[in-house]
Design a protein around this motif. Structure first.
Motif, PDB file in Angstrom:
ATOM      1  N   ASP A 224     -15.932  -6.943   1.100  1.00  0.00           N
ATOM      2  CA  ASP A 224     -14.675  -7.050   0.360  1.00  0.00           C
ATOM      3  C   ASP A 224     -14.780  -6.302  -0.953  1.00  0.00           C
ATOM      4  O   ASP A 224     -15.185  -6.853  -1.942  1.00  0.00           O
ATOM      5  CB  ASP A 224     -14.370  -8.541   0.132  1.00  0.00           C
ATOM      6  CG  ASP A 224     -13.030  -8.758  -0.547  1.00  0.00           C
ATOM      7  OD1 ASP A 224     -12.230  -7.815  -0.602  1.00  0.00           O
ATOM      8  OD2 ASP A 224     -12.794  -9.873  -1.031  1.00  0.00           O
ATOM      9  N   ASN A 225     -14.441  -5.053  -1.061  1.00  0.00           N
ATOM     10  CA  ASN A 225     -13.819  -4.253  -0.043  1.00  0.00           C
ATOM     11  C   ASN A 225     -14.331  -2.814  -0.135  1.00  0.00           C
ATOM     12  O   ASN A 225     -13.556  -1.869  -0.108  1.00  0.00           O
ATOM     13  CB  ASN A 225     -12.283  -4.312  -0.183  1.00  0.00           C
ATOM     14  CG  ASN A 225     -11.558  -3.603   0.926  1.00  0.00           C
ATOM     15  OD1 ASN A 225     -12.016  -3.554   2.063  1.00  0.00           O
ATOM     16  ND2 ASN A 225     -10.450  -2.996   0.597  1.00  0.00           N
ATOM     17  N   GLU A 257      -8.404  -8.048  -6.866  1.00  0.00           N
ATOM     18  CA  GLU A 257      -8.937  -9.411  -6.900  1.00  0.00           C
ATOM     19  C   GLU A 257      -8.366 -10.236  -8.034  1.00  0.00           C
ATOM     20  O   GLU A 257      -8.536 -11.443  -8.084  1.00  0.00           O
ATOM     21  CB  GLU A 257     -10.475  -9.374  -7.005  1.00  0.00           C
ATOM     22  CG  GLU A 257     -11.183  -8.660  -5.856  1.00  0.00           C
ATOM     23  CD  GLU A 257     -11.131  -9.425  -4.541  1.00  0.00           C
ATOM     24  OE1 GLU A 257     -10.424 -10.445  -4.463  1.00  0.00           O
ATOM     25  OE2 GLU A 257     -11.795  -8.972  -3.589  1.00  0.00           O
ATOM     26  N   ASP A 284      -8.431  -4.113   4.251  1.00  0.00           N
ATOM     27  CA  ASP A 284      -9.177  -5.037   3.400  1.00  0.00           C
ATOM     28  C   ASP A 284     -10.171  -5.816   4.246  1.00  0.00           C
ATOM     29  O   ASP A 284      -9.794  -6.738   4.953  1.00  0.00           O
ATOM     30  CB  ASP A 284      -8.197  -5.985   2.685  1.00  0.00           C
ATOM     31  CG  ASP A 284      -8.831  -6.635   1.466  1.00  0.00           C
ATOM     32  OD1 ASP A 284     -10.051  -6.483   1.265  1.00  0.00           O
ATOM     33  OD2 ASP A 284      -8.097  -7.299   0.705  1.00  0.00           O
ATOM     34  N   MET A 285     -11.436  -5.412   4.189  1.00  0.00           N
ATOM     35  CA  MET A 285     -12.557  -6.088   4.834  1.00  0.00           C
ATOM     36  C   MET A 285     -12.685  -5.736   6.324  1.00  0.00           C
ATOM     37  O   MET A 285     -12.060  -6.362   7.174  1.00  0.00           O
ATOM     38  CB  MET A 285     -12.454  -7.600   4.652  1.00  0.00           C
ATOM     39  CG  MET A 285     -12.487  -7.989   3.183  1.00  0.00           C
ATOM     40  SD  MET A 285     -11.953  -9.667   2.840  1.00  0.00           S
ATOM     41  CE  MET A 285     -13.200 -10.607   3.659  1.00  0.00           C
TER      42      MET A 285
HETATM   43 ZN    ZN Z   1     -10.283  -7.925  -0.638  1.00  0.00          ZN
END
Ligand code: ZN
Length: 413
Positions: A224-225, A257, A284-285
């Motif tokens: 992340d990320n 974040e 994202d991820m």
């Molecule tokens: Zn993230």
């Protein structure tokens, strides 16, 4: 894409990258260097203002029925207090009984402090709050730095501290009844940054691909990320020499974040261009060894079905659903741009995030490449569509979910 180069970028981004710090800017520059040196692509950096604070003093003590000083961090941007003494109440759930009991006291709450809980505390006339995190058995876990977001502060100004789970359990078990809190901080404005790189097509239309490159405190943010950041880089490599019908823009977003601040700033600063943005593809991820693929679209159901069909057609098992995803796709959707997020979701046994255990050891070069190639192919298909077929109209159920996610439903009441 050449995964070895992508992996090198992942390693180069493997440090704490907090929104608005010089480390985050260093990460932005490393992305720019990789684009330039490996791919020959120019990019620009766009700055936007964020706030940070220097916590000068924080203390949290139990005064009765025993005396003990606990390790605590203060909530960035919460109100200062000097030796504030209060009764303590374990606000275990938002309930009419708990609301009455917490009146005039400091609330110890469980879990992440969201808008709903903070609003409940303000409405119940709580005077301060304590949160905790970690695992009762599994450690070490950091007492990380938390932030009281602007949205929450609209409900009221409470001082807050953050402690470890073990300490929180001790407070409750030993029936701590009176506490003392001090928070002193200096809040200031600084800059966070988005990195932008374009691959030009023939039409006026754009697909904007986003991924955040910042991390949370105490985390090197591999999964992340940094993985999503490498995905944009891999997509740029795959698309740069293709002749595309439509333009593709890559935006590495800062400060995600801290409340999607980079994508919110982007949407604000590029308001006039959004009309021509037909789709936002956010990553994202991805890239974990274990896990499964998902796509969440804040858009018309036809896009949800298309991704489902597309995965079946090319042999990529992916669960496609409609919803609001907590990432940089959301500010685009809120501005009326059909937006979607790709992720490879893993459970906490095989990959944690938002903590020190978000490490490269949970990632797979092979899975990362598979993810990037699929997302890249999908984007290329859209970028070479005769017309980008995504329905522009945001469905009412998604508008309602956006109101809920962005706190408007709660704040209106
Ligand atoms: Zn993230």
């Amino acid at each position: 894409m050449r995964i070895e180069n992508g992996w090198k970028l992942l390693e180069n981004l493997y440090f704490e990258r907090l929104g608005g710090t010089s480390e985050e800017l260093e990460a932005a520059k490393r992305i720019q260097q990789a684009l330039k040196n490996d791919l020959g692509l120019d990019s620009t950096i766009e700055a936007f203002d964020v706030i940070r604070s220097n916590i000068k003093k924080v203390s949290f003590e139990v005064l009765e029925p025993y005396q003990k000083t606990y390790h605590a961090t203060a909530y960035m941007n919460c109100v200062d207090v000097d030796n504030l003494e209060l009764d303590l109440h374990y606000f275990e759930v938002d309930h009419p009984v708990s609301r009455k009991m917490v009146n005039g006291k400091c609330a110890l709450i469980s879990g992440y402090l969201g808008l709903k809980m903070y609003k409940a505390l303000c409405e119940s006339n709580a005077k301060a709050f304590i949160t905790y995190n970690g695992d009762a058995d599994f450690g070490p876990y950091d007492v990380d730095d938390r932030e009281l977001r602007a949205l929450l502060k609209e409900c009221g100004d409470l001082p807050g501290v953050h402690i470890s789970t073990q300490d929180a359990m001790e407070l409750v078990e030993k029936q701590a009844s009176k506490i003392r809190i001090t928070v002193e901080q200096e809040v200031y404005t600084c800059q966070s940054h988005n990195v932008i790189c374009d691959i030009k097509g023939e039409s006026e239309d754009w697909i904007v691909c986003t991924a955040h490159y910042d991390s949370v405190p105490n985390s090197k943010g591999a999964y992340d990320n940094a993985t999503g950041s490498v995905c944009l880089y891999g997509m740029a490599e795959n698309l740069k020499d293709k002749s595309l019908k439509h333009n593709v823009r890559f935006v590495w977003c800062g400060s995600e974040e801290r409340g999607l601040l980079g994508s919110k700033a982007y949407v604000q600063m590029h308001k006039d261009e959004l009309e021509n943005v037909k789709l936002c593809v956010n990553i994202d991820m991805i890239g974990t060894i274990m896990g499964s693929r998902i796509a969440v679209s804040t858009a018309d159901m036809s896009l949800v079905h298309f991704i489902d069909y597309y995965g079946k057609m090319v042999g990529f098992p992916i669960n496609s659903s409609q919803g609001v995803y907590s990432s940089d796709s959301t500010p685009f959707a809120d501005a009326g741009v059909p937006a979607m997020s790709f992720a490879r979701w893993t459970n906490s046994d095989t990959g944690r995030f938002h903590c020190r255990y978000d490490v490269m050891e949970h990632l797979s070069k092979r899975m990362l490449k598979e993810d990037i190639e699929f997302i890249s192919q999908f984007t290329e298909t859209m970028a070479n569509a005769y017309v980008i077929p995504v329905v522009r109209e945001m469905p009412q159920n998604m508008k309602d979910e956006l109101d809920k996610y962005l706190g408007r439903t709660l704040l209106k009441k």
